[in-house]
Design an enzyme around this catalytic site. Structure first.
Site, PDB file in Angstrom:
ATOM      1  N   PRO A 117     -13.275 -39.429  -9.015  1.00  0.00           N
ATOM      2  CA  PRO A 117     -12.858 -41.155  -8.629  1.00  0.00           C
ATOM      3  C   PRO A 117     -11.857 -41.013  -7.305  1.00  0.00           C
ATOM      4  O   PRO A 117     -11.069 -40.106  -7.474  1.00  0.00           O
ATOM      5  CB  PRO A 117     -11.920 -41.259 -10.169  1.00  0.00           C
ATOM      6  CG  PRO A 117     -12.868 -40.684 -10.943  1.00  0.00           C
ATOM      7  CD  PRO A 117     -13.181 -39.445 -10.329  1.00  0.00           C
ATOM      8  N   ASN A 118     -11.982 -42.111  -6.897  1.00  0.00           N
ATOM      9  CA  ASN A 118     -11.090 -42.534  -5.744  1.00  0.00           C
ATOM     10  C   ASN A 118     -11.304 -41.583  -4.357  1.00  0.00           C
ATOM     11  O   ASN A 118     -10.748 -41.924  -3.483  1.00  0.00           O
ATOM     12  CB  ASN A 118      -9.552 -42.209  -6.104  1.00  0.00           C
ATOM     13  CG  ASN A 118      -9.254 -43.089  -7.134  1.00  0.00           C
ATOM     14  OD1 ASN A 118      -9.662 -44.463  -7.099  1.00  0.00           O
ATOM     15  ND2 ASN A 118      -8.844 -42.707  -8.227  1.00  0.00           N
ATOM     16  N   ARG A 125      -6.879 -43.488   1.759  1.00  0.00           N
ATOM     17  CA  ARG A 125      -5.922 -43.537   0.602  1.00  0.00           C
ATOM     18  C   ARG A 125      -4.971 -42.309   0.857  1.00  0.00           C
ATOM     19  O   ARG A 125      -5.283 -41.179   0.988  1.00  0.00           O
ATOM     20  CB  ARG A 125      -6.855 -43.109  -0.673  1.00  0.00           C
ATOM     21  CG  ARG A 125      -6.410 -42.375  -1.693  1.00  0.00           C
ATOM     22  CD  ARG A 125      -7.209 -41.563  -2.545  1.00  0.00           C
ATOM     23  NE  ARG A 125      -6.424 -41.409  -3.992  1.00  0.00           N
ATOM     24  CZ  ARG A 125      -6.937 -40.248  -4.843  1.00  0.00           C
ATOM     25  NH1 ARG A 125      -7.877 -39.315  -4.331  1.00  0.00           N
ATOM     26  NH2 ARG A 125      -6.286 -40.157  -5.934  1.00  0.00           N
ATOM     27  N   TYR A 170      -3.719 -36.740   1.041  1.00  0.00           N
ATOM     28  CA  TYR A 170      -5.205 -36.420   1.402  1.00  0.00           C
ATOM     29  C   TYR A 170      -5.724 -36.252   2.739  1.00  0.00           C
ATOM     30  O   TYR A 170      -6.795 -35.749   2.852  1.00  0.00           O
ATOM     31  CB  TYR A 170      -6.020 -37.178   0.413  1.00  0.00           C
ATOM     32  CG  TYR A 170      -5.418 -37.065  -1.029  1.00  0.00           C
ATOM     33  CD1 TYR A 170      -5.855 -36.265  -1.815  1.00  0.00           C
ATOM     34  CD2 TYR A 170      -4.887 -38.224  -1.620  1.00  0.00           C
ATOM     35  CE1 TYR A 170      -5.448 -36.319  -3.122  1.00  0.00           C
ATOM     36  CE2 TYR A 170      -4.276 -38.306  -2.807  1.00  0.00           C
ATOM     37  CZ  TYR A 170      -4.835 -37.400  -3.824  1.00  0.00           C
ATOM     38  OH  TYR A 170      -4.500 -37.550  -5.035  1.00  0.00           O
ATOM     39  N   ASN A 183     -14.709 -31.326  -6.973  1.00  0.00           N
ATOM     40  CA  ASN A 183     -13.321 -31.882  -6.678  1.00  0.00           C
ATOM     41  C   ASN A 183     -13.430 -33.057  -7.950  1.00  0.00           C
ATOM     42  O   ASN A 183     -13.758 -34.251  -7.331  1.00  0.00           O
ATOM     43  CB  ASN A 183     -12.998 -32.365  -5.634  1.00  0.00           C
ATOM     44  CG  ASN A 183     -11.552 -32.821  -5.420  1.00  0.00           C
ATOM     45  OD1 ASN A 183     -11.104 -33.148  -6.653  1.00  0.00           O
ATOM     46  ND2 ASN A 183     -10.902 -33.190  -4.326  1.00  0.00           N
ATOM     47  N   ALA A 216      -8.956 -37.119 -10.666  1.00  0.00           N
ATOM     48  CA  ALA A 216      -8.067 -37.332 -11.686  1.00  0.00           C
ATOM     49  C   ALA A 216      -8.852 -36.742 -12.948  1.00  0.00           C
ATOM     50  O   ALA A 216      -8.233 -36.338 -13.992  1.00  0.00           O
ATOM     51  CB  ALA A 216      -7.567 -38.621 -11.934  1.00  0.00           C
ATOM     52  N   ASP A 236     -17.783 -29.486 -20.492  1.00  0.00           N
ATOM     53  CA  ASP A 236     -18.800 -28.852 -21.065  1.00  0.00           C
ATOM     54  C   ASP A 236     -20.001 -29.112 -20.330  1.00  0.00           C
ATOM     55  O   ASP A 236     -21.040 -28.266 -20.460  1.00  0.00           O
ATOM     56  CB  ASP A 236     -18.979 -30.064 -22.372  1.00  0.00           C
ATOM     57  CG  ASP A 236     -17.850 -30.021 -23.530  1.00  0.00           C
ATOM     58  OD1 ASP A 236     -17.235 -28.712 -23.456  1.00  0.00           O
ATOM     59  OD2 ASP A 236     -17.938 -30.688 -24.283  1.00  0.00           O
ATOM     60  N   GLU A 262     -13.785 -24.966  -7.884  1.00  0.00           N
ATOM     61  CA  GLU A 262     -13.166 -26.119  -8.233  1.00  0.00           C
ATOM     62  C   GLU A 262     -11.920 -26.357  -6.783  1.00  0.00           C
ATOM     63  O   GLU A 262     -11.440 -25.129  -6.304  1.00  0.00           O
ATOM     64  CB  GLU A 262     -12.199 -25.967  -9.287  1.00  0.00           C
ATOM     65  CG  GLU A 262     -11.173 -26.894  -9.551  1.00  0.00           C
ATOM     66  CD  GLU A 262     -10.243 -26.764 -10.939  1.00  0.00           C
ATOM     67  OE1 GLU A 262     -10.662 -25.459 -11.695  1.00  0.00           O
ATOM     68  OE2 GLU A 262      -9.223 -27.517 -11.223  1.00  0.00           O
ATOM     69  N   HIS A 281      -9.256 -28.881  -4.859  1.00  0.00           N
ATOM     70  CA  HIS A 281      -8.276 -29.865  -4.838  1.00  0.00           C
ATOM     71  C   HIS A 281      -7.735 -30.018  -3.340  1.00  0.00           C
ATOM     72  O   HIS A 281      -7.184 -29.074  -2.989  1.00  0.00           O
ATOM     73  CB  HIS A 281      -7.122 -29.732  -5.861  1.00  0.00           C
ATOM     74  CG  HIS A 281      -7.800 -29.562  -7.213  1.00  0.00           C
ATOM     75  ND1 HIS A 281      -8.372 -30.762  -7.805  1.00  0.00           N
ATOM     76  CD2 HIS A 281      -7.872 -28.573  -8.081  1.00  0.00           C
ATOM     77  CE1 HIS A 281      -8.670 -30.158  -9.014  1.00  0.00           C
ATOM     78  NE2 HIS A 281      -8.492 -28.854  -9.221  1.00  0.00           N
ATOM     79  N   ILE A 282      -7.851 -31.008  -2.880  1.00  0.00           N
ATOM     80  CA  ILE A 282      -7.153 -31.063  -1.488  1.00  0.00           C
ATOM     81  C   ILE A 282      -5.687 -30.963  -1.374  1.00  0.00           C
ATOM     82  O   ILE A 282      -5.237 -30.361  -0.459  1.00  0.00           O
ATOM     83  CB  ILE A 282      -7.666 -32.708  -0.851  1.00  0.00           C
ATOM     84  CG1 ILE A 282      -9.248 -33.034  -0.932  1.00  0.00           C
ATOM     85  CG2 ILE A 282      -7.077 -32.707   0.399  1.00  0.00           C
ATOM     86  CD1 ILE A 282      -9.493 -34.236  -0.891  1.00  0.00           C
ATOM     87  N   SER A 283      -5.021 -31.444  -2.344  1.00  0.00           N
ATOM     88  CA  SER A 283      -3.529 -31.418  -2.369  1.00  0.00           C
ATOM     89  C   SER A 283      -3.206 -30.325  -3.346  1.00  0.00           C
ATOM     90  O   SER A 283      -4.038 -29.705  -4.089  1.00  0.00           O
ATOM     91  CB  SER A 283      -2.996 -32.466  -3.061  1.00  0.00           C
ATOM     92  OG  SER A 283      -3.480 -32.734  -4.257  1.00  0.00           O
ATOM     93  N   ARG A 336       2.803 -30.994  -7.413  1.00  0.00           N
ATOM     94  CA  ARG A 336       2.967 -32.650  -7.868  1.00  0.00           C
ATOM     95  C   ARG A 336       3.292 -32.803  -9.289  1.00  0.00           C
ATOM     96  O   ARG A 336       3.960 -31.677  -9.881  1.00  0.00           O
ATOM     97  CB  ARG A 336       1.487 -33.242  -7.388  1.00  0.00           C
ATOM     98  CG  ARG A 336       1.144 -32.861  -6.200  1.00  0.00           C
ATOM     99  CD  ARG A 336      -0.083 -33.475  -5.429  1.00  0.00           C
ATOM    100  NE  ARG A 336      -0.117 -34.968  -5.636  1.00  0.00           N
ATOM    101  CZ  ARG A 336      -1.094 -35.701  -5.721  1.00  0.00           C
ATOM    102  NH1 ARG A 336      -2.342 -35.184  -5.728  1.00  0.00           N
ATOM    103  NH2 ARG A 336      -0.953 -36.894  -5.914  1.00  0.00           N
ATOM    104  N   ARG A 338      -0.592 -33.198 -13.329  1.00  0.00           N
ATOM    105  CA  ARG A 338      -1.641 -32.726 -12.402  1.00  0.00           C
ATOM    106  C   ARG A 338      -1.942 -31.073 -12.765  1.00  0.00           C
ATOM    107  O   ARG A 338      -2.781 -30.456 -12.058  1.00  0.00           O
ATOM    108  CB  ARG A 338      -1.645 -32.932 -11.005  1.00  0.00           C
ATOM    109  CG  ARG A 338      -1.558 -34.542 -10.819  1.00  0.00           C
ATOM    110  CD  ARG A 338      -1.312 -34.800  -9.413  1.00  0.00           C
ATOM    111  NE  ARG A 338      -0.971 -36.196  -9.309  1.00  0.00           N
ATOM    112  CZ  ARG A 338      -1.852 -37.272  -9.273  1.00  0.00           C
ATOM    113  NH1 ARG A 338      -3.224 -37.128  -9.364  1.00  0.00           N
ATOM    114  NH2 ARG A 338      -1.312 -38.461  -9.060  1.00  0.00           N
TER     115      ARG A 338
END
Ligand code: DHK
Length: 146
Positions: free
Chosen positions: A11-12, A19, A24, A75, A78, A88, A99, A101-103, A108, A112
């Site tokens: 999402p997003n 954004r 990001y 990624n 959320a 699963d 995995e 994550h940009i940030s 944070r 998170r």
């Protein structure tokens, strides 16, 4: 046949570049796709980048990856912090999973800090900006070469 890496985004992330650029960055998901495709082709691999705001769609793509992909870079946005369904699904996938994550999620809010996906991932890259995706593709190449 060329092995394909599925690069799945939650999402997003369709708004990447627009954004919260202070978190990001200004590069878009299209830029990420172009960079990863270049890195992958130099390593004899192909990528397919996908994004959805819907958890079930991501689960479906992971199921598709079982047949069509050698590895997954994910990624989940959320959904990282909430989705047992994605965990699963990844547990049904046999190839390597990285995995991204940009940030730096650990710098944070505390909500998170926990990731369900980390229970499955071979590796986690966080806080390297969008470069993290290309780093993940390189790592996948070395895992696939083993
Ligand atoms: C992206 C999101 O959308 C957030 O919900 C995560 C992640 C962090 C990222 O850093 O790429 O918490």
């Amino acid at each position: 046949m060329t092995q394909t890496i599925y690069i799945l985004n939650g999402p997003n992330l369709n708004l990447l570049g627009r954004r919260q650029p202070e978190i990001y960055g200004r590069e878009t998901l299209q830029d990420v796709e172009a960079t990863c495709a270049g890195v992958a082709s130099g390593l004899g691999l192909a990528v397919r980048l996908m994004q959805s705001n819907h958890e079930g769609q991501i689960v479906d793509w992971i199921h598709e990856a079982r047949e069509k992909a050698a590895a997954v870079v994910i990624n989940p946005g959320a959904l990282t912090h909430t989705s047992i369904a994605i965990l699963d699904a990844l547990n049904t996938f046999e190839g390597p999973v990285i995995e991204v994550h940009i940030s730096n999620i650990h710098k944070r809010e505390s909500f998170r800090h926990h990731s369900y996906v980390s229970l499955r991932a071979e590796g986690v890259i966080a806080g390297c900006g969008v470069e993290g995706y290309a780093l993940a593709v390189r790592r996948i190449a070395s895992l696939l070469a083993r």
